[in-house]
Enzyme design. Structure first.
Site, PDB file in Angstrom:
ATOM      1  N   ASN A  25      38.059  24.558 -15.759  1.00  0.00           N
ATOM      2  CA  ASN A  25      37.776  26.004 -15.844  1.00  0.00           C
ATOM      3  C   ASN A  25      38.855  26.800 -15.117  1.00  0.00           C
ATOM      4  OD1 ASN A  25      35.091  26.625 -17.286  1.00  0.00           O
ATOM      5  ND2 ASN A  25      34.699  24.773 -16.090  1.00  0.00           N
ATOM      6  N   HIS A 119      29.169  23.976  -3.584  1.00  0.00           N
ATOM      7  CA  HIS A 119      28.659  24.191  -2.222  1.00  0.00           C
ATOM      8  C   HIS A 119      27.918  25.522  -2.196  1.00  0.00           C
ATOM      9  CE1 HIS A 119      28.751  24.392   2.237  1.00  0.00           C
ATOM     10  NE2 HIS A 119      28.994  25.676   2.050  1.00  0.00           N
ATOM     11  N   LEU A 121      26.859  28.821  -0.816  1.00  0.00           N
ATOM     12  CA  LEU A 121      27.482  29.710   0.156  1.00  0.00           C
ATOM     13  C   LEU A 121      26.406  30.492   0.917  1.00  0.00           C
ATOM     14  CD1 LEU A 121      30.229  30.848  -2.316  1.00  0.00           C
ATOM     15  CD2 LEU A 121      30.670  29.554  -0.218  1.00  0.00           C
ATOM     16  N   HIS A 140      28.263  29.394 -14.431  1.00  0.00           N
ATOM     17  CA  HIS A 140      27.152  28.442 -14.396  1.00  0.00           C
ATOM     18  C   HIS A 140      26.765  28.025 -15.809  1.00  0.00           C
ATOM     19  CE1 HIS A 140      23.755  26.302 -12.811  1.00  0.00           C
ATOM     20  NE2 HIS A 140      22.903  27.019 -13.498  1.00  0.00           N
TER      21      HIS A 140
HETATM   22  N1  LIG Z   1      24.909  31.548  -2.323  1.00  0.00           N
HETATM   23  C1  LIG Z   1      25.357  31.022  -3.475  1.00  0.00           C
HETATM   24  N2  LIG Z   1      26.180  29.972  -3.430  1.00  0.00           N
HETATM   25  C2  LIG Z   1      26.627  29.439  -4.595  1.00  0.00           C
HETATM   26  C3  LIG Z   1      26.187  29.938  -5.834  1.00  0.00           C
HETATM   27  C4  LIG Z   1      25.316  31.065  -5.837  1.00  0.00           C
HETATM   28  O1  LIG Z   1      24.933  31.597  -6.912  1.00  0.00           O
HETATM   29  N3  LIG Z   1      24.919  31.568  -4.637  1.00  0.00           N
HETATM   30  N4  LIG Z   1      26.565  29.307  -7.014  1.00  0.00           N
HETATM   31  C5  LIG Z   1      27.035  27.954  -6.806  1.00  0.00           C
HETATM   32  C6  LIG Z   1      27.499  27.161  -7.974  1.00  0.00           C
HETATM   33  N5  LIG Z   1      26.370  26.334  -8.352  1.00  0.00           N
HETATM   34  C7  LIG Z   1      25.868  26.580  -9.586  1.00  0.00           C
HETATM   35  O2  LIG Z   1      26.400  27.387 -10.374  1.00  0.00           O
HETATM   36  C8  LIG Z   1      25.788  25.400  -7.456  1.00  0.00           C
HETATM   37  C9  LIG Z   1      26.618  24.481  -6.820  1.00  0.00           C
HETATM   38  C10 LIG Z   1      26.068  23.570  -5.921  1.00  0.00           C
HETATM   39  C11 LIG Z   1      24.721  23.572  -5.647  1.00  0.00           C
HETATM   40  C12 LIG Z   1      24.160  22.606  -4.643  1.00  0.00           C
HETATM   41  O3  LIG Z   1      22.974  22.297  -4.635  1.00  0.00           O
HETATM   42  N6  LIG Z   1      25.051  22.124  -3.764  1.00  0.00           N
HETATM   43  C13 LIG Z   1      24.649  21.199  -2.686  1.00  0.00           C
HETATM   44  C14 LIG Z   1      25.601  20.008  -2.657  1.00  0.00           C
HETATM   45  C15 LIG Z   1      25.616  19.357  -4.019  1.00  0.00           C
HETATM   46  C16 LIG Z   1      26.782  18.368  -4.122  1.00  0.00           C
HETATM   47  O4  LIG Z   1      27.611  18.324  -3.202  1.00  0.00           O
HETATM   48  O5  LIG Z   1      26.835  17.699  -5.181  1.00  0.00           O
HETATM   49  C17 LIG Z   1      24.753  21.912  -1.354  1.00  0.00           C
HETATM   50  O6  LIG Z   1      25.542  22.903  -1.256  1.00  0.00           O
HETATM   51  O7  LIG Z   1      24.091  21.435  -0.432  1.00  0.00           O
HETATM   52  C18 LIG Z   1      23.882  24.472  -6.288  1.00  0.00           C
HETATM   53  C19 LIG Z   1      24.416  25.402  -7.207  1.00  0.00           C
HETATM   54  C20 LIG Z   1      28.114  27.931  -5.755  1.00  0.00           C
HETATM   55  N7  LIG Z   1      27.516  28.406  -4.545  1.00  0.00           N
HETATM   56  N1  LIG Z   2      26.456  24.955 -10.762  1.00  0.00           N
HETATM   57  C1  LIG Z   2      27.850  25.025 -11.098  1.00  0.00           C
HETATM   58  C2  LIG Z   2      28.210  23.914 -12.058  1.00  0.00           C
HETATM   59  O1  LIG Z   2      27.443  23.007 -12.292  1.00  0.00           O
HETATM   60  N2  LIG Z   2      29.417  23.991 -12.581  1.00  0.00           N
HETATM   61  C3  LIG Z   2      29.886  22.942 -13.432  1.00  0.00           C
HETATM   62  O2  LIG Z   2      30.981  22.350 -12.803  1.00  0.00           O
HETATM   63  C4  LIG Z   2      31.902  21.981 -13.827  1.00  0.00           C
HETATM   64  C5  LIG Z   2      33.268  22.198 -13.301  1.00  0.00           C
HETATM   65  O3  LIG Z   2      34.160  21.618 -14.188  1.00  0.00           O
HETATM   66  P1  LIG Z   2      35.736  21.806 -13.910  1.00  0.00           P
HETATM   67  O4  LIG Z   2      35.966  21.339 -12.485  1.00  0.00           O
HETATM   68  O5  LIG Z   2      36.376  20.954 -14.942  1.00  0.00           O
HETATM   69  O6  LIG Z   2      36.039  23.259 -14.066  1.00  0.00           O
HETATM   70  C6  LIG Z   2      31.644  22.871 -15.030  1.00  0.00           C
HETATM   71  O7  LIG Z   2      31.560  22.117 -16.166  1.00  0.00           O
HETATM   72  C7  LIG Z   2      30.331  23.505 -14.747  1.00  0.00           C
HETATM   73  O8  LIG Z   2      29.412  23.095 -15.717  1.00  0.00           O
END
Ligand SMILES: Nc1nc2c(c(=O)[nH]1)N[C@@H](CN(C=O)c1ccc(C(=O)N[C@@H](CCC(=O)O)C(=O)O)cc1)CN2
Ligand SMILES: NCC(=O)N[C@@H]1O[C@H](COP(=O)([O-])[O-])[C@@H](O)[C@H]1O
Length: 234
Positions: A25, A119, A121, A140
């Protein structure tokens, strides 16, 4: 933009990308900023990439494009070691330092794009960035209000197999503390086909992501530049 200025003279909006994985992406967004036929190329430029994973191929893509990178990790940064019994405190300090890193950059980014940034935030990050007027958006692989969090594609596929849905989608939204619940920038529905496997669905979703991340970032950048011209933001 004054009549005497060409877009080539107008300062492009600096973008910072947060990623944790392969960076496809990020690559799509970079291509758009470097393709003259794409409107984003005259409006914005990616000035920095940060990952929380050293092995993230997205870091390699950024280095190959001569874009400065930063690796910022909870464990190797000593945050978990400093607070072995308080993971929340470790994450708070990690997030606070991540915000400091970004705020100290020159040029300072105006828009942060979470492109597979895995992660959550916390306000320790979100608050200082908001106070600095820096906007944060996230890509997302689901429609608003559906499958918030990780493995959205996998959970959508299970719901499809259970007969609960016949479509999913991709969205770009503004980032707030509540994960994936921030205001929508745009979303695109993706039908799930009867003969879809999880892999075929995932492949189709990724292709849409690469378009939606460009369109979503373009909309946010255009709105920001218009608001600047109107004097609504500094
Ligand atoms: N405060 C926010 N932080 C993040 C958002 C958001 O909308 N508000 N979007 C995420 C991206 N994301 C989904 O789109 C997402 C990424 C990661 C997690 C999650 O549960 N992370 C865990 C670790 C998981 C792992 O390391 O595999 C964690 O942080 O403990 C949920 C949603 C980016 N941040
Ligand atoms: N919640 C956020 C999430 O799940 N994002 C996912 O991480 C991938 C990143 O791919 P990339 O590293 O090839 O861009 C994306 O495919 C997207 O679906």
């Amino acid at each position: 933009m004054s009549s005497s200025e060409s877009t080539s003279q107008v300062q492009k909006t600096p973008l910072l990308v947060l990623l944790s994985g392969s960076g496809t992406n990020f690559a799509a967004l970079l291509r758009a900023t470097e393709t003259p036929a794409n409107p984003l190329s005259s409006l914005a430029t990616i000035t920095h990439v940060i990952s929380n994973r050293k092995s993230a191929y997205g870091l390699t893509r950024a280095r190959d494009a001569n874009i400065p990178t930063t690796y910022h990790n909870l464990q190797t940064g000593g945050y978990s070691k400093k607070h072995p019994n308080d993971p929340a405190k470790a994450r708070e300090e990690y997030d606070h330092d991540l915000a400091d890193i970004i705020l100290a950059l020159d040029p300072r980014p105006e828009v942060i794009v979470c492109a597979g940034w895995m992660h959550i935030l916390s306000p320790a990050f979100l608050n200082p960035l908001e106070q600095a007027g820096i906007e944060i958006i996230n890509l997302h692989p689901a429609l608003k209000g559906e499958f918030d969090g990780i493995d959205a594609i996998g959970r959508a596929y299970i719901a499809f197999k259970e007969g609960k849905i016949t479509r999913t989608g991709v969205m770009v939204h503004r980032v707030i503390a509540a994960v994936d619940q921030g205001p929508l920038v745009l979303q695109q529905e993706i039908p799930i086909l009867e003969d879809d496997t999880k892999e075929s669905l995932e492949e189709r979703i990724h292709g849409v992501e690469w378009e939606v991340i460009v369109e979503g970032t373009t909309r946010v950048v255009k709105e920001r530049r218009e608001n600047k011209e109107k004097g609504l933001i500094a």
